[in-house]
Design a protein around this motif. Sequence first.
Motif, mmCIF file in Angstrom:
data_model
loop_
_atom_site.group_PDB
_atom_site.id
_atom_site.type_symbol
_atom_site.label_atom_id
_atom_site.label_comp_id
_atom_site.label_asym_id
_atom_site.label_seq_id
_atom_site.Cartn_x
_atom_site.Cartn_y
_atom_site.Cartn_z
ATOM 1 N N ARG A 345 0.924 -1.352 -0.088
ATOM 2 C CA ARG A 345 -0.008 0.183 -0.189
ATOM 3 C C ARG A 345 0.944 1.253 -0.018
ATOM 4 N NH1 ARG A 345 -2.884 -0.650 4.317
ATOM 5 N NH2 ARG A 345 -4.439 -2.057 3.392
ATOM 6 N N ASP A 346 0.400 2.115 -0.839
ATOM 7 C CA ASP A 346 1.211 3.457 -1.160
ATOM 8 C C ASP A 346 2.487 3.410 -1.517
ATOM 9 O OD1 ASP A 346 -1.126 4.707 -0.456
ATOM 10 O OD2 ASP A 346 -0.921 4.724 1.754
ATOM 11 N N LYS A 347 3.034 2.055 -1.846
ATOM 12 C CA LYS A 347 4.484 1.991 -2.346
ATOM 13 C C LYS A 347 4.870 2.048 -3.681
ATOM 14 C CE LYS A 347 6.094 0.282 2.170
ATOM 15 N NZ LYS A 347 5.586 -1.038 2.663
ATOM 16 N N ARG A 348 5.926 2.109 -4.235
ATOM 17 C CA ARG A 348 6.438 1.788 -5.576
ATOM 18 C C ARG A 348 6.809 0.377 -5.521
ATOM 19 N NH1 ARG A 348 10.669 6.370 -5.744
ATOM 20 N NH2 ARG A 348 11.147 5.499 -3.954
ATOM 21 N N VAL A 349 6.312 -0.436 -6.379
ATOM 22 C CA VAL A 349 6.522 -1.954 -5.952
ATOM 23 C C VAL A 349 7.409 -2.260 -7.508
ATOM 24 C CG1 VAL A 349 5.517 -4.175 -5.821
ATOM 25 C CG2 VAL A 349 4.340 -2.154 -4.877
ATOM 26 N N VAL A 350 8.410 -3.111 -7.249
ATOM 27 C CA VAL A 350 8.900 -3.854 -8.318
ATOM 28 C C VAL A 350 8.511 -5.260 -8.065
ATOM 29 C CG1 VAL A 350 10.962 -4.739 -9.312
ATOM 30 C CG2 VAL A 350 10.855 -2.524 -8.462
ATOM 31 N N VAL A 351 7.778 -5.862 -9.095
ATOM 32 C CA VAL A 351 7.358 -7.137 -9.085
ATOM 33 C C VAL A 351 8.098 -8.124 -9.890
ATOM 34 C CG1 VAL A 351 5.444 -8.896 -9.924
ATOM 35 C CG2 VAL A 351 4.740 -6.585 -8.950
#
Length: 477
Positions: A345-351
């Motif tokens: 939540r509210d994060k910049r995510v690298v999948v």
Amino acid sequence: MDHPKEACGLFGVFGVPKVAPLIYQGLFSLQHRGQEGAGIVTSDGSRLRCVKGNGLLNDVAARTDFKDLDGHLGIGHVRYSTTGGSSIDNVQPLMVECIDGMWAIAHNGNLVNADKLRLMYQESGAIFQTSTDSEILIHLLADPMYRTRPRRVARALSELRGAFAFVLMTERCLIAARDPLGFKPLSIGRLNDAWVFASETCALTQVGATYERDILPGELVIADETGLHSDFFCEPPTDAGAQCVFELVYFARPDSRVFGHNIHTVRYQAGRQLAQEHPAQADVVVPVPDSGNSAALGFSQASGIPLDYGFIRNHYIGRTFIMPEVGQRNQGVDMKLAVVSDVIRDKRVVVVDDSIVRGTTSRRRVELLRQNGAREIHLRISSPPTRHPCFFGIDFPTTKELAAANRDIDDLRAFLGVDSLGYLSLEGLLEPLGGTRHYCSACFSGEYPVALEETSIKQNFERFQTTLDLNHQKTAS
Ligand code: SF4
């Protein structure tokens, strides 16, 4: 996030007083390679006995008397149907009685000349019991042209084209072989005085066997009362080959050693390289479990972005592609992975994932991440774009269905709904593994290592006709 279907898993043992429970254990650790059917054949030196059925190994075992099979040698198979349907007839090992004894065979791979050989035999009156390509080897072994000559199995194998690992058995011996380009993995292990063959070394470890070596491309290994014997059914292998790179990227278990490499280490290094090639400004690295785990760890450690578990996998659903209908598959996908919203939540995510095939599953996951409050999603794939079908035993969808086949990276990024998209380069994947000349990477590059139009078939047919004519003359005289 979505994957091609599985291949198959092979396991064989010679020299244990009661092999069936050991084969069961070995197959259990190869279950990830095929879930449609399972079977075991054993021999006490005088007679083959077979038990098999559709479904997961445990389900088959519950319905049958797997563990009661007698014998000191045997082979086992877990199946995903890449040719032939999923009927019980096609579940392996296949067992037959020839004029000179019984045979059982189990196969991993696809034979690109099987249809032509099948037609050739059918035109001469042969009757096939299954719709698998694997059965063609039985017809070759029973054919007088091979049966009556020395090195019968080697001669029969030399007629096959494409990808294969076989384990075969008679009443008294076990045989294992890999195709001349080494597409499929097959290893030899030792358990005290017994010999063990397995598609992946995780199955050797499972039964307490020590890894001895891989069977070489084009090699035929026989285990019998006198020990282990090696032969080659083609020119001895050169430095080049066509080992299936998808085994390393996705299929094999992380604890296995395949083509000389530990799978976890290969994927970890791929993740590190991916971070170099496609860095991202982000707060957290999230793996797609399970096959994205090792690459995500590598990406995280190389980039300095912390790793966290944003997806949790439900291990009790099985692999989603077991379900044949698309609707069922999508439903299965939703049931398989859950999002841990506090992580993203509210994060910049690298999948980080290992591959994208159809892309439908990936899109669904991206939607779920957005719904759970991810601020940015940067998708990183630890292999190149999958753009071409496989003809060697991996059941990819058609080119039309492959997400990357007709899209450039920008279109693909928009299709998947992510903020950025980065794939590992082919060089980045293969250079640390010894370079492209050792591997098939046709599903990425479109460069197929075996001609798909079999040209030697005509010669084959002519030789076959000559034998028929000779036999006919003998009968007539
Ligand atoms: S085309 Fe791809 S999946 Fe098929 S054998 Fe080659 S590398 Fe493996």
